[in-house]
Design an enzyme around this catalytic site. Structure first.
Site, short mmCIF file in Angstrom:
data_model
loop_
_atom_site.label_atom_id
_atom_site.label_comp_id
_atom_site.label_asym_id
_atom_site.label_seq_id
_atom_site.Cartn_x
_atom_site.Cartn_y
_atom_site.Cartn_z
N CYS A 174 -0.74 -14.04 11.80
CA CYS A 174 -1.20 -12.75 11.87
C CYS A 174 -2.81 -12.89 11.38
CB CYS A 174 -0.47 -11.84 10.73
SG CYS A 174 -1.27 -10.31 10.47
N CYS A 230 1.33 -8.52 12.16
CA CYS A 230 2.44 -8.26 11.68
C CYS A 230 3.08 -7.08 12.23
CB CYS A 230 2.57 -8.26 9.94
SG CYS A 230 2.32 -9.83 9.27
N CYS A 237 2.78 -6.69 5.77
CA CYS A 237 1.40 -7.21 5.99
C CYS A 237 0.53 -6.66 4.91
CB CYS A 237 1.04 -6.85 7.49
SG CYS A 237 -0.49 -7.64 8.14
#
Lengths: 256, 286
Positions: free
Chosen positions: B237, B262, B268
């Site tokens: 990510c 994400c 996240c």
């Protein structure tokens, strides 16, 4: 010898009208039976009753199963009958598109029965599909093409491959050469005759084309208005017809 | 909220839906028909999930809505508001704090607990539908366990693309019996279907409810020589640096720049708050 299929007094009525009535015969392993008659004589009704697509009003259809010996398929449970129709039986429709999945590739069409009985190895399924394409004289390179891209004769051959891949013992055919031109018909008949002999199949062929039964069938039943009017060895019936209707049928064939 | 009964639906309707849910839990993967109601939102916006949530919620529950992994997109915001207004329940964006989670297209990255319930919105509950259009026939196929056709679809995938290209709504077999459509979740989420939480699936337009009880065996269908793979973009990510989460690809400009983030926004955010940083995180922090 136990007959593979015993049909006993099958009757199917549509209300007051008769579909077929009081039909009985035995089919032995390796034997090909032809059923001829004019349109509306009950041929297809009879075939559908035997193949379990229609429920007969009376009578028995006794099939000699591999596991349990002779069993009446009319009274057997639906899962058993459907299992039978995926393994030991095959049904070739007149119109290939009734028997094929038109949106699935040729390989997928042939593989469907294999996957339905539990085959889960892609490589094996594909190899067998390609092998069968070869046996019905379709180029191997067309394994990923959809049947909609095939000609009528190829579709019919594909339908036959799809049905025979699980090694059935009994094949029901409803006008397998209907709607094909004569040269394609001849090739298809040749192919069918080869496969039937090679695999030792028993078959029941419904048709109105006397040439088809002359080539393929050992025995013949002539139907009219839902009743069997004459039965016997194919050559005997065709060369020396006894019943008035059979005489009419035989004499109606154009000689070229 | 006084104009509405608790959670919008009347008690008789909720009772009917609860019966369907209980039946679904008793027969894992079986599609239970129910009398789906008109909801104040269009079909395709989660009317099935909303009805299941409404029948499941109690005043003490904390509710979370996920749309494609995110808490802040239209579908998620509108459904969350809907239950704030009609049920007055607490809502949250944190997976940890929620007791009932309604979701569309994702399973949260955080492991769900046994005191949580996850409700999926399902557009087409019948996994065999695109192969066999007749409902009478698909019902018969389910009742007789005739699932060969499902493998025909996977066969077609391999023959055309060289691999099983079905990437979402990947068919599963539940408890060695029913083949089930897990709703359009990415196949990356399929292994998570064996979880501690109760999973309920609602299809409003198609009027079906089905369920997977906790710790139920869920197997993704495959071939022996082409086994199931849970795939994701091969990338960490760009915001939180997570390597284990399902990613969305975001196109940044017309020069080919892109970032991967994400899809689970809550996951996240919690990682970034814990100090994890991805490739493009600095400029965000500033």
């Amino acid at each position: 010898m136990t007959p593979l299929l015993q049909v006993k007094s099958i009757e199917k009525r549509y209300g007051a009208r008769i579909g077929c009535s009081d039909v009985s015969f035995d089919l032995f392993p390796g034997e090909v039976m032809g059923i001829v008659g004019e349109s509306g004589s009950g041929k297809s009704t009879l075939l559908n009753c035997m193949a379990g697509h229609l429920e007969p009003d009376a009578g028995q259809v006794i099939f000699d199963t591999r596991a349990d010996g002779p069993v009446d398929t009319v009274t057997m449970s639906e899962p058993e009958r459907r299992m039978l129709s995926r393994t030991d039986w095959a049904f070739v429709h007149q119109h290939a598109r009734d028997g094929l999945r038109m949106s699935v590739s040729a390989g997928g069409n042939i593989g469907e029965r294999l996957m339905a009985v539990g085959d889960r190895h892609y490589g094996d399924i594909r190899d067998r599909a390609i092998d069968w394409l070869g046996r019905v004289e379709i180029e191997k390179s067309r394994v990923d093409d959809r049947p909609s891209a095939f000609s009528g004769g190829m579709q019919q051959r594909l339908q036959i491959a799809r049905n025979l891949v699980t090694g059935p013992r009994l094949v029901f055919m409803d006008e397998p050469t209907g709607g094909l031109d004569v040269s394609v018909q001849a090739r298809l008949l040749d192919l069918l005759r080869g496969l039937v002999r090679e695999m030792g199949l028993s078959a029941i062929i419904v048709t109105h084309d006397l040439a088809v039964v002359r080539l393929l069938a050992d025995r013949l039943m002539v139907m009219k208005s839902g009743h069997v009017v004459e039965a016997g060895l194919t050559d005997q019936v065709l060369d020396d017809p006894q019943h008035a209707y059979t005489q009419l049928l035989v004499s109606s064939v154009l000689q070229v | 909220m006084n104009e509405y009964n608790f959670a919008y639906l009347d008690e008789q309707t909720k009772r009917m839906i609860r019966r369907a849910i209980l039946k679904g839990l008793a027969v894992p993967g079986y599609q239970v028909p129910f009398a789906s109601r008109e909801m104040p939102m269009p079909y395709g916006w989660g009317t099935g999930g909303v009805q299941v949530s409404a029948a499941t919620l109690t005043p003490e529950d904390t509710f979370k809505v996920i749309d494609q992994g995110a808490d802040d997109t239209t579908n998620a915001v509108s459904i969350r508001k809907f239950f704030e207004n009609t049920a007055g329940v607490e809502t949250t964006e944190e997976t940890e704090k929620a007791t009932v989670i309604q979701t569309r297209h994702r399973i949260p990255e955080a492991k769900l607990r046994k005191d949580q319930i996850i409700v999926y919105q399902v557009p087409i509950p019948e996994p065999l539908r695109f192969l066999e259009p007749r409902e009478t026939e698909t019902r018969k196929m389910h009742s007789l366990e005739e699932y060969g056709l499902m493998h025909v679809k996977l066969y077609e995938d391999i023959s055309q693309h060289g691999a099983i290209s079905t990437a979402y709504a990947y068919p599963v077999k539940v408890s060695d019996r029913y083949v089930m459509d897990p709703s359009p979740i990415p196949k990356f989420d399929n292994p998570k279907l064996e979880m501690d939480a109760i999973q309920l699936f609602g299809a409003g337009r198609e009027q079906r409810i089905y369920a997977v009880p906790p710790h139920t065996k869920v197997v993704s269908l495959d071939f022996e020589d082409y086994p199931f793979e849970a795939t994701k973009a091969d990338h960490p990510c760009d915001l939180c640096g997570a390597e284990d989460s399902y990613l969305d690809e975001v196109i940044m400009d017309d020069a080919g720049n892109r970032m991967f983030v994400c899809s689970d926004t809550d996951y996240c955010r919690s990682r970034r708050e814990a100090g994890h940083k991805g490739r493009l995180a600095e400029e965000n922090a500033a």
